[in-house]
Each structure stands twice: as structure tokens, then as C-alpha cells.
Design a protein around this motif. Structure first.
Motif, mmCIF file in Angstrom:
data_model
loop_
_atom_site.group_PDB
_atom_site.id
_atom_site.type_symbol
_atom_site.label_atom_id
_atom_site.label_comp_id
_atom_site.label_asym_id
_atom_site.label_seq_id
_atom_site.Cartn_x
_atom_site.Cartn_y
_atom_site.Cartn_z
ATOM 1 N N GLY A 445 0.787 -1.235 0.125
ATOM 2 C CA GLY A 445 -0.121 0.126 -0.141
ATOM 3 C C GLY A 445 0.904 1.302 -0.069
ATOM 4 O O GLY A 445 0.365 2.452 0.124
ATOM 5 N N SER A 446 2.066 1.086 -0.181
ATOM 6 C CA SER A 446 3.226 2.292 -0.233
ATOM 7 C C SER A 446 3.000 3.229 -1.640
ATOM 8 O O SER A 446 3.366 4.462 -1.450
ATOM 9 N N GLY A 447 2.234 2.679 -2.414
ATOM 10 C CA GLY A 447 1.933 3.409 -3.814
ATOM 11 C C GLY A 447 2.872 2.995 -5.055
ATOM 12 O O GLY A 447 2.893 3.716 -6.078
ATOM 13 N N LYS A 448 3.398 1.777 -4.709
ATOM 14 C CA LYS A 448 4.465 1.280 -6.000
ATOM 15 C C LYS A 448 3.447 1.194 -7.095
ATOM 16 O O LYS A 448 4.034 1.563 -8.229
HETATM 17 N N1 LIG Z 1 -8.116 0.890 -7.703
HETATM 18 C C1 LIG Z 1 -7.938 1.377 -6.663
HETATM 19 N N2 LIG Z 1 -9.180 2.164 -6.046
HETATM 20 C C2 LIG Z 1 -8.742 2.857 -4.803
HETATM 21 N N3 LIG Z 1 -7.590 2.817 -3.944
HETATM 22 C C3 LIG Z 1 -6.768 1.898 -4.546
HETATM 23 C C4 LIG Z 1 -6.753 1.246 -5.671
HETATM 24 N N4 LIG Z 1 -5.526 0.589 -5.860
HETATM 25 C C5 LIG Z 1 -4.697 1.091 -4.862
HETATM 26 N N5 LIG Z 1 -5.493 1.708 -3.977
HETATM 27 C C6 LIG Z 1 -4.970 2.272 -2.807
HETATM 28 O O1 LIG Z 1 -3.931 2.969 -3.124
HETATM 29 C C7 LIG Z 1 -2.833 2.945 -2.067
HETATM 30 C C8 LIG Z 1 -1.499 2.466 -2.796
HETATM 31 O O2 LIG Z 1 -1.669 1.545 -3.576
HETATM 32 P P1 LIG Z 1 -0.623 0.570 -4.374
HETATM 33 O O3 LIG Z 1 -1.423 -0.517 -4.807
HETATM 34 O O4 LIG Z 1 -0.345 1.588 -5.210
HETATM 35 O O5 LIG Z 1 0.416 0.000 -3.300
HETATM 36 P P2 LIG Z 1 1.378 -0.859 -3.607
HETATM 37 O O6 LIG Z 1 2.646 -0.346 -2.830
HETATM 38 O O7 LIG Z 1 1.483 -1.371 -4.803
HETATM 39 O O8 LIG Z 1 1.082 -2.157 -2.675
HETATM 40 P P3 LIG Z 1 1.490 -3.873 -2.591
HETATM 41 O O9 LIG Z 1 2.692 -3.985 -2.309
HETATM 42 O O10 LIG Z 1 0.536 -4.285 -1.702
HETATM 43 O O11 LIG Z 1 1.148 -4.312 -4.090
HETATM 44 C C9 LIG Z 1 -3.421 2.037 -1.111
HETATM 45 O O12 LIG Z 1 -3.877 2.453 0.000
HETATM 46 C C10 LIG Z 1 -4.686 1.356 -1.794
HETATM 47 O O13 LIG Z 1 -5.420 0.944 -0.891
#
Ligand SMILES: Nc1ncnc2c1ncn2[C@@H]1O[C@H](COP(=O)(O)OP(=O)(O)OP(=O)(O)O)[C@@H](O)[C@H]1O
Length: 683
Positions: A445-448
Motif C-alpha cells: 500500500g505504499s504506492g508502488k
Molecule cells: N483501484 C484502486 N482504487 C482505490 N484505491 C486504490 C486502488 N488501488 C490501490 N489503491 C489504494 O492506493 C494505495 C496505494 O496502493 P498501491 O497498489 O499503489 O500500493 P503498492 O505499494 O503497490 O502495494 P502492494 O505492495 O500491496 O502491491 C493503497 O492505499 C491502496 O489501498
């Protein structure tokens, strides 16, 4: 305990018109009926305006369908028009025949030619009715298929042109299906033909009456259906909403849910049955005699008998008028015409009633049509530019040939329709050079993934700016940017097509090039397992299969049962193999020669260590001329190859540098790295 009286016949005091809504209690139900605008003269103008505004829509619809199937549309309309006038025509010839016969009987000298002509005319008419009915049905089916397919394509085109954020908005979901469009069209034509039917019947009656009283008689004939329409309490013609509002009834329904099997273990182990039954009995007693019938059934019950009395009298007006006209005017009308006029007035009454019954459906159908034509007008969220990518104004020797470069300036982003109060990306500023190999790490969930989606222009940031190859990203043609990007993500989607097409669609222009597809499958690691499948590259994992069996479960050894099972059988592959197919699609994409940016978002979660290593090696080997960004949770292979590592936390970039630099820094990256490393050193 005396049962509580919760159900009463609705009285005037219960009817509280409020904002055009009438509220009525019917047993355990509360019914809210919308005020019918047809009853109010003031809205007549609005109706007229409504109708006027539908004319361009009807014209558009007609020209559209004419464009799809001109011959069938014209034939269909002819059949419909005939059906609209056939009652009047039949009645006309019946009258002609009977009056000729009557004249012959009266004079004692039947006019053979006239009678035979009238008989043949009537017979011809009946045959025409049968002919049009049969042909009308055949034409209807062909036109239905052609029009439905046309609108299926129309709606699919409107749907597939939407970008990702637009498609995720509830408001841009397709509100209608092609089948609904056909139904709406059918009901519009039926309504218009019904109006035509009424018109021709009115004209016939006025003509048969053969005097200046014709129009008056026509009016009397439709008095009853008009009255019924405006004053009847037929609930299905109204806009309404009903809900249960009785706590004892609700309690009973809730307790009844305990009979379902999901609660049985708890009920038996907790000995809850006596308590449930007792509570049910108590609620039942309190409910007393309150009826719980569906409001659709209860609604008409509270009508006053006066309504029926008036309707009956109005229904008898035409016959009374005929009889009186004979009394008042000696010449009057013939007995035959009297009978035919009487019969026609009954048919006319029914036709008028049908017009009003179909009016609600007609209005709904017009709304469906409006929704259909607004589907392609949904505006995409992402702005499209007109600069081609790669930029043609740059000499080939420049750095753009090494891959896409990015410059992010203070961007923030919150997903549309997100429930979160925190943005997914917050004030991110970053430069990624052409040809760089970047690895992004960070907690869940860090935004990657969001950063990857923004760089791939699947979304645009809410604030801040992105420059691609030194120009604002919005100035490029979005389609060009997407063609220059290969996104290999964690969401492994296998299309419901053959495996060859699944891979080949990485480069749609060469989707039938088996050699190229096999080569891509080798790079993605999928070739080995695909080769072992009975149908190899032609295997379809989720094919469209629709079967229908009846009474087959009586005998599972029946050959038809086996046939059904054979057809329904589907092939499946493992999660890792699915990922290999999707990876192969990316390698196919590279073959287009257009890819300048490769975004790899954890596509290897289901791959074994060896397969993952091979995939990364292949991706890195193919990096020439491309900027490559990997998102990963696994430290090791990639982080050591990376030109730069970006470490994210809660939507922001917290650290950036090479593996060695970040380890020395002993910050977030070193912390995440240590957790993984310690898992191995502890063993
Ligand atoms: N389609 C979406 N709609 C609403 N919120 C989202 C969506 N996709 C991700 N988020 C939110 O945006 C934030 C960043 O998510 P993101 O998928 O970029 O994280 P990540 O670092 O890739 O996580 P992970 O390692 O679990 O894949 C999180 O709080 C997530 O809940």
C-alpha cells in the motif's frame, strides 16, 4: 393479548399528497405512489414538449435502423402498418357484406354480383391478414437479429473507447444492453401502431355512422377507456415504491431465517429452537389479522364502487346513443350498421385502453433510446494530445532512442471513487533517465503500483506535472504512449481466447504469426508447458460454453449426459503457468519495436525461484532501447542490478540510491532488506 390492529382500509386521511407522492398503508406495507402527471392539465404542455423532443430521436432511430437493414425495415413497417389498420379494414368489409345481404333480404332480390364481390373482398382481406402475420413474424426475427447485433457493436465500441478511470466511474457504466434496445424499439413501434389502430378505428366508426353525429359517437365510444385510464387505480401503470413497515412482521421474517441450514449447527448445539419458536409465536400474536399480501394485490381493493358504476354506464353510452338516434330520427341507421358500429366501438375501447397501458412502456423505451445514444458521448477523463510519440522532431541520435524519460514534479493522486482520506501518492518528485533500470520497493500500500500506473498513463495525477521526453505527458497522443509501453503487472489476466492469441495480442498486428508467438512463449517461459497440452497453442482456457440440458440428471450414464460433460469440460493451468503466458505476451509486445518503457509490477509471485530468475534475466536482456522499472518485494536479483532503487512509504518516496548506498544509510530500505535477510540467516 388482543391483536394489534395495524391494517386498515386506507382512508382519505392516510392519503397525504406530499411533493406529488401519495402514501398509503396496505397491511404491513407502506406504499408510495408518484402523482400521475396525466391527470393534471398544467403538465399537458410539458407532455407536448416531451413528445416534440422525442421526434428527432425517433427520426435518428429510424434512419439508423434503415441503415442497418433497409429492405427488412421497410417490410417490417409495412407489416406493422397493416396490423395497425387491419381491424378497421376487416370491420369495413364485414359491414359491406352484411349491408349488401341485408339490402337483398329486404328487397327480396339479392344482388348476386354485389354479394359475391363483398364475400371475396372479405375473404381476400382475411387471407391478407394471415399472410402479413406469417411474413411479419419472419421479418421481425431477421430484423431483430440484425438490429441487436448492430447495437451490440455500437455499445461495445462506446465501452471499449473509455480509458481506465472513466470506465471505473459508476456513471459511465453501460446503462443498456443491445437486447434492451431491441425491446424498447419494439415497444415504441407497437405503441405507434396502436395509436394508428385507434385512429383508423375512430375514422371507420365516424364513417359508418354516416351522419354528422359520427364524431360524437366516436367520442362516446372512447369515453369509458378514457375514464378508466385517468381514474383507475391500476397500480402497474404508476410509478411506486413499497416497503414493509411493521416490526412484528419483520421480527417473524427474521426468525424464519433460522430455518436455513447455515444456522443449524448453532441451533442444535445451543438448543435455540424453543426460544425461536416462542419468539415467532409472540410476534405472530402481536401482528394479529394484519394482512401481508403484496401491495400490488391489495392496491385496487380500496376503490369505491362508484368507479365501476360510472365505467359501466360510460361503456353503455354508444349502444344507448345508437338506439336513441333511431328514436329521434326515423331514418336512423340499418340494423347491420348498428351491430357493426356497436362491435367497432368495443374494439375501439380496447384499443384506446391498450394505448394508455402501453404509454408508460413507450416512455420508458424512449428513455432507453436516449441512454443508448448518450453512451458514445461519455468524455474520457484523460486528456489526449496531438504530438506523436516517439517525437519526430528529435534526431535519432538523441537519448530518446534509449527509452522513455520521465520527470515527475510534485505529483499527488487519489483514486477516483476511493474511500480513503489519504492520497495513494503524495508530492512525488522524481526523474527517471532514458534507458535506466529502476527498482521500486516499499511496504504494502505504499504506492508502488500506483506510481507505475501513473507512469504508464493509465491515470493522470490530481496535481503536479509529468514530463515525458521533456514534453508534458498530456501533449502526446495517448494511444502512442500506450503502444510505447509494456506493462507486465501482478494482475495476471488470461483472455478467453486461445493461448496463441493470448500471447500474440502483445503485438496485435502479428497475432497470427505462429513463429513469432512461439519465440515470445520461449522468452516468457510458457512454451514448455503449452507444448504438452493436447491442443497446444490452440488451447482456450476460459472458452465461451453455453449448454442447456433437461432431465439429464435422471440418468448420469445417459450418452447425452456424457456429451454435455465433454462439452462443458475446461482446461486449466497453474497460477505460475498463467503468469508465464502473460509474461510471454510482454515479450511479444517487445517485438513490435515500439516499446520504449517497460513497467514490471511483481509479475512473478506464483513463479518458482528458477522461473523467476529466468524471467528477470530475459527481461534485463531485452532492455536495450528501453527504460525499465521493476516493482518488487523480493530483494536480491533485481536490487543488485538496478541503476537506482526507489523506496516508498505511505505514498511518498522516502529514499533513493543504489543498493550499497541505501544499505549504508540504514533507513527504510536497509530495514526491509534486513527483515528478508534475517529470515535466511536464522535458518
Ligand atoms: N483501484 C484502486 N482504487 C482505490 N484505491 C486504490 C486502488 N488501488 C490501490 N489503491 C489504494 O492506493 C494505495 C496505494 O496502493 P498501491 O497498489 O499503489 O500500493 P503498492 O505499494 O503497490 O502495494 P502492494 O505492495 O500491496 O502491491 C493503497 O492505499 C491502496 O489501498
Amino acid at each position: 393479548m388482543a391483536p394489534e390492529k395495524m391494517a386498515r382500509k386506507p382512508s382519505a386521511s392516510e392519503v397525504q399528497p406530499k411533493h406529488g407522492i401519495r402514501e398509503t398503508r396496505l397491511g404491513v406495507w407502506i406504499l408510495k405512489v408518484a402523482h400521475d402527471p396525466r391527470l393534471v392539465g398544467a403538465t399537458g404542455r410539458k407532455h407536448y414538449e416531451d413528445l416534440k423532443s422525442t421526434l428527432p430521436l425517433l427520426r435518428l432511430l429510424a434512419s439508423d435502423i434503415y441503415g442497418v437493414a433497409p429492405r427488412y425495415f421497410v417490410l417490417f413497417l409495412l407489416c406493422q402498418v397493416w396490423q395497425g389498420i387491419e381491424d378497421a379494414v376487416l370491420m369495413f368489409f364485414s359491414n359491406l357484406l352484411l349491408t349488401t345481404v341485408e339490402a337483398g333480404i329486404k328487397s327480396g332480390k339479392p344482388d348476386r354480383t354485389a354479394i359475391l364481390t363483398a364475400v371475396f373482398a372479405r375473404l381476400f382481406c382475411s387471407l391478407t391478414v394471415a399472410f402479413f402475420k406469417w411474413h411479419g413474424h419472419q421479418i421481425y426475427k431477421i430484423l431483430q437479429a440484425k438490429v441487436t447485433r448492430h447495437y451490440e457493436l455500437f455499445l461495445m465500441t462506446a465501452d471499449l473507447r473509455q480509458d481506465l478511470p472513466t470506465s471505473q466511474k459508476i456513471s459511465s457504466k453501460q446503462p443498456v444492453t443491445a437486447a434492451q434496445v431491441w425491446e424498447a424499439l419494439d415497444s415504441i413501434i407497437r405503441f405507434l401502431m396502436q395509436v394508428l389502430r385507434v385512429g383508423t378505428q375512430l375514422a371507420l366508426i365516424a364513417r359508418l355512422f354516416n351522419s354528422s353525429a359520427g364524431p360524437l359517437f366516436s367520442l362516446l365510444s372512447i369515453a369509458e377507456p378514457l375514464f378508466m385510464t385517468f381514474y383507475s387505480e391500476e397500480i402497474w401503470t404508476k410509478i411506486f415504491f413499497a416497503y414493509v413497515d411493521n416490526k412484528h412482521y419483520e421480527r417473524m421474517q427474521t426468525l424464519h431465517k433460522f430455518t436455513s441450514s447455515e444456522f443449524r449447527q448453532d441451533i442444535v448445539s445451543g438448543s435455540l429452537a424453543p426460544w425461536i419458536l416462542n419468539e415467532f409465536r409472540k410476534a405472530h400474536e402481536k401482528l394479529g389479522e394484519t394482512p401481508a399480501n403484496h401491495p400490488m394485490l391489495e392496491y385496487g381493493e380500496h376503490r369505491s364502487p362508484l368507479f365501476d358504476m360510472i365505467a359501466r354506464v360510460l361503456g353503455d353510452l354508444p349502444i344507448a346513443y345508437c338506439a336513441l338516434s333511431v328514436l329521434l330520427d326515423n331514418k336512423g341507421i340499418s340494423l347491420v350498421t348498428f351491430a357493426v358500429v356497436q362491435q367497432s366501438s368495443i374494439t375501439l375501447r380496447m384499443s384506446v385502453q391498450m394505448v394508455f397501458l402501453q404509454l408508460t412502456e413507450f416512455r420508458k423505451s424512449l428513455t432507453t433510446m436516449r441512454m443508448l445514444y448518450t453512451a458514445p458521448t461519455v468524455v474520457n477523463t484523460l486528456a489526449d494530445g496531438d504530438v506523436a510519440y516517439p517525437r519526430v522532431d528529435r534526431p535519432m541520435s538523441e537519448k530518446a532512442t534509449n527509452g522513455m524519460s520521465f520527470s515527475l514534479r510534485d505529483i499527488s493522486f487519489l483514486y477516483p471513487d476511493s474511500q480513503s482520506t489519504e492520497p495513494a501518492l503524495r508530492n512525488v518528485s522524481l526523474t527517471i533517465n532514458s534507458g535506466e533500470l529502476v527498482v521500486i520497493v516499499g511496504a504494502n500500500g505504499s504506492g508502488k503500483s500506483t506510481l507505475i500506473r501513473i507512469l504508464s498513463r493509465l491515470y493522470d495525477p490530481d496535481s503536479g506535472e509529468i514530463y515525458i521526453d521533456d514534453l508534458p505527458s498530456k501533449s502526446y497522443r495517448i494511444e502512442d504512449l500506450h503502444q510505447a509501453t509494456a506493462l507486465l503487472s501482478q494482475d495476471t489476466v488470461i483472455y478467453p481466447l486461445s493461448l496463441a492469441e493470448n500471447i500474440g495480442l502483445g503485438f496485435p498486428d502479428r497475432v497470427f504469426d505462429r513463429e513469432m508467438i512461439e519465440d515470445a512463449a520461449r522468452d516468457g517461459g510458457a512454451f514448455g508447458f503449452i507444448k504438452k497440452l493436447k491442443e497446444g497453442m490452440d488451447t482456450t482456457l476460459d472458452p465461451y460454453v453455453q449448454t442447456f440440458g433437461h432431465n439429464l440428471d435422471v440418468d448420469p450414464s445417459h450418452p447425452l449426459f456424457e456429451e454435455m460433460e465433454r462439452i462443458q469440460k475446461q482446461t486449466d493451468i497453474s497460477g505460475g503457468e498463467r503468469q508465464k503466458v502473460v509474461a510471454s505476451r510482454s515479450f511479444m509486445r517487445f517485438k513490435s519495436g515500439k516499446v520504449k518503457f517497460v513497467a514490471v509490477d511483481e509479475p512473478s509471485s506464483a513463479l518458482d525461484a528458477n522461473a523467476e530468475l529466468k524471467l528477470f534475466e530475459k527481461l534485463i536482456a531485452a532492455r536495450a532501447g528501453k527504460t525499465v522499472i521493476f516493482v518488487t518485494h523480493r530483494f536480491g536479483h533485481l536490487t543488485k542490478y538496478a541503476d537506482r532503487i526507489i523506496c516508498m512509504k505511505e505514498g511518498s518516496i522516502v529514499e533513493m540510491g543504489t543498493h550499497e548506498e541505501l544499505i549504508q544509510k540504514k533507513g527504510e530500505y536497509a530495514n526491509l532488506y534486513d527483515i528478508q535477510a534475517s529470515a535466511f540467516s536464522d535458518e
